[in-house]
Scaffold this motif. Sequence first.
Motif, PDB file in Angstrom:
ATOM      1  N   VAL A  32      45.043   0.990 -21.839  1.00 42.04           N
ATOM      2  CA  VAL A  32      44.772   1.626 -20.549  1.00 42.04           C
ATOM      3  C   VAL A  32      46.121   1.879 -19.887  1.00 42.04           C
ATOM      4  N   PHE A  47      42.869   4.990 -22.831  1.00 36.62           N
ATOM      5  CA  PHE A  47      42.126   5.508 -21.684  1.00 36.62           C
ATOM      6  C   PHE A  47      43.076   5.706 -20.510  1.00 36.62           C
ATOM      7  N   THR A  48      42.871   6.796 -19.767  1.00 38.31           N
ATOM      8  CA  THR A  48      43.636   7.052 -18.551  1.00 38.31           C
ATOM      9  C   THR A  48      42.693   7.522 -17.466  1.00 38.31           C
ATOM     10  N   GLU A  49      43.151   7.433 -16.231  1.00 37.24           N
ATOM     11  CA  GLU A  49      42.389   7.926 -15.093  1.00 37.24           C
ATOM     12  C   GLU A  49      43.311   8.912 -14.375  1.00 37.24           C
ATOM     13  N   GLN A 122      44.706   2.924 -10.199  1.00 34.31           N
ATOM     14  CA  GLN A 122      44.395   3.930 -11.219  1.00 34.31           C
ATOM     15  C   GLN A 122      44.030   3.257 -12.538  1.00 34.31           C
ATOM     16  N   LEU A 123      44.799   2.252 -12.915  1.00 34.55           N
ATOM     17  CA  LEU A 123      44.488   1.525 -14.145  1.00 34.55           C
ATOM     18  C   LEU A 123      43.190   0.737 -13.994  1.00 34.55           C
ATOM     19  N   TYR A 124      42.994   0.125 -12.842  1.00 34.03           N
ATOM     20  CA  TYR A 124      41.767  -0.650 -12.608  1.00 34.03           C
ATOM     21  C   TYR A 124      40.539   0.233 -12.774  1.00 34.03           C
ATOM     22  N   ARG A 125      40.626   1.424 -12.231  1.00 36.80           N
ATOM     23  CA  ARG A 125      39.494   2.348 -12.312  1.00 36.80           C
ATOM     24  C   ARG A 125      39.215   2.737 -13.764  1.00 36.80           C
ATOM     25  N   ALA A 126      40.292   2.959 -14.546  1.00 36.98           N
ATOM     26  CA  ALA A 126      40.126   3.333 -15.950  1.00 36.98           C
ATOM     27  C   ALA A 126      39.550   2.198 -16.785  1.00 36.98           C
ATOM     28  N   CYS A 127      39.637   0.962 -16.280  1.00 40.57           N
ATOM     29  CA  CYS A 127      39.116  -0.203 -17.014  1.00 40.57           C
ATOM     30  C   CYS A 127      37.643  -0.472 -16.744  1.00 40.57           C
ATOM     31  N   GLN A 128      37.056   0.217 -15.806  1.00 44.09           N
ATOM     32  CA  GLN A 128      35.681  -0.073 -15.434  1.00 44.09           C
ATOM     33  C   GLN A 128      34.736   0.073 -16.625  1.00 44.09           C
ATOM     34  N   ARG A 130      34.710  -1.814 -19.288  1.00 40.02           N
ATOM     35  CA  ARG A 130      35.305  -2.249 -20.558  1.00 40.02           C
ATOM     36  C   ARG A 130      35.453  -3.763 -20.561  1.00 40.02           C
TER      37      ARG A 130
END
Length: 426
Positions: A32, A47-49, A122-128, A130
């Motif tokens: 991420v 994964f990216t956001e 931004q990273l936190y959102r991309a981890c949702q 997972r």
Amino acid sequence: MGILSLSDIANDPRVRRQGDALHQAGWSVFGVGLPGRPAPQPAWKIFTEPELSYDAEPQVPSSGARLAGMIRRVRSRFKRVPLARKLWSVVRAAKRLADLLAIWWRPEHAQRLYWTWPEPLQLYRACQGRTADIWLANDWITLPLAARLARECGGVYVYDTHELALHEYSERLQWRLFKRPVIAAIERAGIQGARHVSAVSNGIAATLKAEYGLAQLPTVIRNMPSYQEATFQPVGSSIKVLYHGILVPNRGLEEAIESVRSWRSDLCLTLRGPGNAAYLDALRARADALGVGDRVIFAAPVAMTDLVSEARRFDVGFFALPGHSRHNRYALPNKFFEYVMAGLALCVSDLPEMSALLKEHDLGVVIPDTCPDTIAATVNALTPASIEGYKRNALRAAQELNWDCESRKLISAYDALVDDVRRMEV
């Protein structure tokens, strides 16, 4: 394994190598990170956001959602008025200053401040959505994120630091006053809960243990490319010197360019890497003003997967890093090992980590300091015969100094950690 990095992972040498090694060892891996330049993608998913839609901590309680929305709308309208925009910028600057100063006597305030920064969010959102058995935090900036994901999504977290963050810019007074307390507070809180800690050099590992009172010395996992067989390339009529890496201030680039004025006529310098356009223009202007614009070549960056193969066209791998901080003195950068893998002679600063390894394998020469005259004298002392000897030594050393060997320490540590975690769950 969830690998977290505030970087373009596909082009980040260390982070990409982590994922490649774990994937090849049979782990299920995802990364991420942040969006970045086009690059060949690894066999594992990244994964990216790409867009942020909020500027506060996620998961605002539903009871306050309406009020929060109203505040955002009022603030947005207020900022459309020219004078109000100026006042707003002053207010925000004063608040940032107050937040930073508060950390001097309340280190825990750094955690609250962290969750107002857009990149971690931004990273936190991309981890949702997972999950992972292990969350790997790369550098201090992802430590709170990894800890939070371990709490909310399960698993444990580990920490790998690429730099000596506590001293990275310690030559700057402003950084020591306002940034170092934030980094120290966040790293101290996060490192204590990490189930495994690793660093890129012996000096960084020893400093982390001493600064934070760690029970164990962090594992040293040096940042090396995978082994790539190469053939010896003799020196031609022109000796080509290469610096590759990020082109930013405080890396001795200005001094290196100035030194070229005193280089022998058969030597030229290539600078390859990404950098701020204004800074690159300033470097080019400096080279032209010094009369060496034709001997200092600026080359476009290449994908990290091509760094070694592109470096083989050169004779000498160069890095005149100033030794003005503990961070720099303990540096053992990617480029050192990439130069070795490419079969180049090395010409690097006489700093403990680099010079010890260079001397152990007889890879080249060290620059005593970053004065332009000293750099020039060191480079001029290289002869075609000595360079060819160092190049042969580099090819031999590459059979030992490679990621295929070094990554075994990473795999072994994480395999053991997973076994421990599963035993505790039984």
